[in-house]
Design a protein around this motif. Structure first.
Motif, PDB file in Angstrom:
ATOM      1  N   SER A  97       0.820  -1.217   0.000  1.00 52.21           N
ATOM      2  CA  SER A  97       0.000   0.000   0.000  1.00 52.21           C
ATOM      3  C   SER A  97       0.854   1.268   0.000  1.00 52.21           C
ATOM      4  N   ALA A 102      -4.158   2.063  -3.522  1.00 52.17           N
ATOM      5  CA  ALA A 102      -5.383   1.265  -3.570  1.00 52.17           C
ATOM      6  C   ALA A 102      -5.280   0.019  -2.700  1.00 52.17           C
ATOM      7  N   TRP A 103      -4.054  -0.442  -2.463  1.00 53.52           N
ATOM      8  CA  TRP A 103      -3.847  -1.646  -1.668  1.00 53.52           C
ATOM      9  C   TRP A 103      -4.134  -1.427  -0.183  1.00 53.52           C
ATOM     10  N   SER A 104      -4.324  -0.185   0.252  1.00 55.23           N
ATOM     11  CA  SER A 104      -4.593   0.061   1.670  1.00 55.23           C
ATOM     12  C   SER A 104      -5.897  -0.591   2.117  1.00 55.23           C
ATOM     13  N   VAL A 105      -6.820  -0.795   1.189  1.00 57.47           N
ATOM     14  CA  VAL A 105      -8.070  -1.462   1.551  1.00 57.47           C
ATOM     15  C   VAL A 105      -7.798  -2.888   2.019  1.00 57.47           C
ATOM     16  N   SER A 108      -7.332  -3.050   5.774  1.00 55.68           N
ATOM     17  CA  SER A 108      -8.330  -2.391   6.614  1.00 55.68           C
ATOM     18  C   SER A 108      -9.064  -3.408   7.491  1.00 55.68           C
ATOM     19  N   GLN A 306     -16.749  -0.339   8.629  1.00 54.83           N
ATOM     20  CA  GLN A 306     -16.720  -0.034   7.201  1.00 54.83           C
ATOM     21  C   GLN A 306     -17.326   1.332   6.928  1.00 54.83           C
ATOM     22  N   TYR A 309     -14.548   3.799   7.699  1.00 53.67           N
ATOM     23  CA  TYR A 309     -13.507   3.789   6.674  1.00 53.67           C
ATOM     24  C   TYR A 309     -13.962   4.539   5.429  1.00 53.67           C
ATOM     25  N   SER A 315     -10.163   5.912   2.385  1.00 55.07           N
ATOM     26  CA  SER A 315     -10.821   5.174   1.304  1.00 55.07           C
ATOM     27  C   SER A 315     -10.768   5.889  -0.049  1.00 55.07           C
ATOM     28  N   SER A 317      -8.480   6.341  -2.163  1.00 52.01           N
ATOM     29  CA  SER A 317      -7.714   5.645  -3.205  1.00 52.01           C
ATOM     30  C   SER A 317      -8.273   4.259  -3.528  1.00 52.01           C
ATOM     31  N   TRP A 318      -9.326   3.837  -2.826  1.00 55.55           N
ATOM     32  CA  TRP A 318      -9.864   2.495  -3.038  1.00 55.55           C
ATOM     33  C   TRP A 318     -10.653   2.409  -4.344  1.00 55.55           C
ATOM     34  N   ILE A 322     -15.455  -1.434  -3.906  1.00 56.68           N
ATOM     35  CA  ILE A 322     -14.646  -2.598  -3.552  1.00 56.68           C
ATOM     36  C   ILE A 322     -15.178  -3.331  -2.322  1.00 56.68           C
TER      37      ILE A 322
END
Length: 330
Positions: A97, A102-105, A108, A306, A309, A315, A317-318, A322
């Motif tokens: 991430s 985007a990988w931060s999701v 989470s 959720q 978040y 969020s 960059s998610w 998703i």
């Protein structure tokens, strides 16, 4: 004549000397060296699983296991793979991430319901999309998620917890850092940063009301001695990514790739099996020690986490939708 014959003999002998080791050299070239780096100790369940990986590939690969962060320290392994300094590593989703927001999701809370859901997500089109991001942007091939426990809430007060609202006012120790503090808030608690080495005393003296960790960690650190209950919130399914350099992967033959993937799948399955068994043993142990161990309303906790978040900057960059896509995977 002698000169001509002697020269011819020398040339013939030289050619024979060169030809003699040709087959062994080719056989030796066929073996591939794979250096694996990880920060977990050689006593870790995952270490034993990787020794199985090493044994399964011993006929065709020279797999070197560098554990205890002896080759690269935590957080530097991804760059080491990208620079070609190592072929394979155990990488945290947070490492990805940092280079792919985007990988931060994938790091989470309440993303995965349990380890089975996590495995299904990574085997789904959603998982393939995220693995493709890593391959295309970071030149790393993900072999699979390596599970190492689920984090739960452990409290000193004898307060029954059913929903996040019941966590109001609870001083919950969370690791230092903005991401961890946000997670504590998402659980409905008042997050308090405390160094891990000071946590037992902080619980004992009431500096904090509780902490979160995988059950085996709580048992090892004897947190059960200074608390009354474990609330099985399952808020974070902890995993890393067993990963290999794309350069190394692409240089393998199809048969070699199949062998490496099969060995990785076997190691992942064995590690998961043993971690789940260990966690169940901890549940039984804590109950035998007189502590309450129970499951709260997980749907309420997941919905609140959720919601928080999605309302936060984390969020942005998610990929769109998703969470709905991941929640729908059964």
């Amino acid at each position: 004549m002698r000169s001509h014959t002697g020269r011819r003999s020398v040339l013939t002998a030289a050619a024979a000397a060169l030809a003699a080791p040709a087959l062994p050299a080719l056989a030796q070239q066929a073996r591939r060296r794979i250096r694996f780096t990880a920060v977990f100790s050689d006593q870790d369940i995952r270490a034993e699983a990787m020794r199985g990986f090493q044994r399964d590939l011993a006929s065709d690969f020279d797999v070197e296991l560098h554990l205890n962060a002896t080759l690269f320290r935590q957080g530097t392994e991804l760059v080491a793979i990208q620079r070609g300094n190592v072929e394979m590593a155990n990488l945290a989703p947070q490492d990805f991430s940092r280079q792919i927001p985007a990988w931060s999701v994938m790091a989470s809370a309440y993303l995965f319901r349990d380890v089975d859901h996590m495995n299904k997500v990574f085997a789904s089109p959603v998982g393939e999309d995220f693995k493709k991001m890593v391959r295309d942007q970071l030149n790393v091939q993900i072999l699979g998620p390596l599970y190492f426990g689920t984090r739960h809430v452990n409290l000193k007060p004898r307060r029954r917890i059913a929903t996040p609202a019941d966590m109001a006012g609870i001083k919950l120790r969370m690791p230092p850092g903005e991401t961890w503090q946000f997670l504590g808030e998402a659980l409905g608690a008042n997050p308090t940063p405390v160094a891990f080495a000071e946590l037992y005393t902080a619980l004992q003296t009431g500096t904090v009301d509780g902490q979160d960790n995988p059950l085996p960690t709580s048992r090892t650190m004897r947190f059960n001695e200074v608390t009354t209950q474990f609330v099985l919130t399952s808020h974070l399914v902890a995993y890393d990514l067993l990963s290999i350099s794309s350069r190394t992967w692409d240089a393998l033959t199809p048969a070699q790739r199949s062998a490496v993937q099969a060995a990785a799948d076997k190691a992942i399955a064995e590690s998961t099996r043993r971690h789940l068994a260990q966690e169940q043993e901890c549940v039984d142990f804590f109950k035998s020690q007189g502590l309450e161990v129970y499951v709260p309303n997980l749907d309420a906790f997941r919905a609140e986490a959720q919601r928080r978040y999605l309302a936060s900057s984390q969020s942005q960059s998610w990929p769109a939708g998703i969470l709905d896509r991941i929640n729908a995977i059964r």
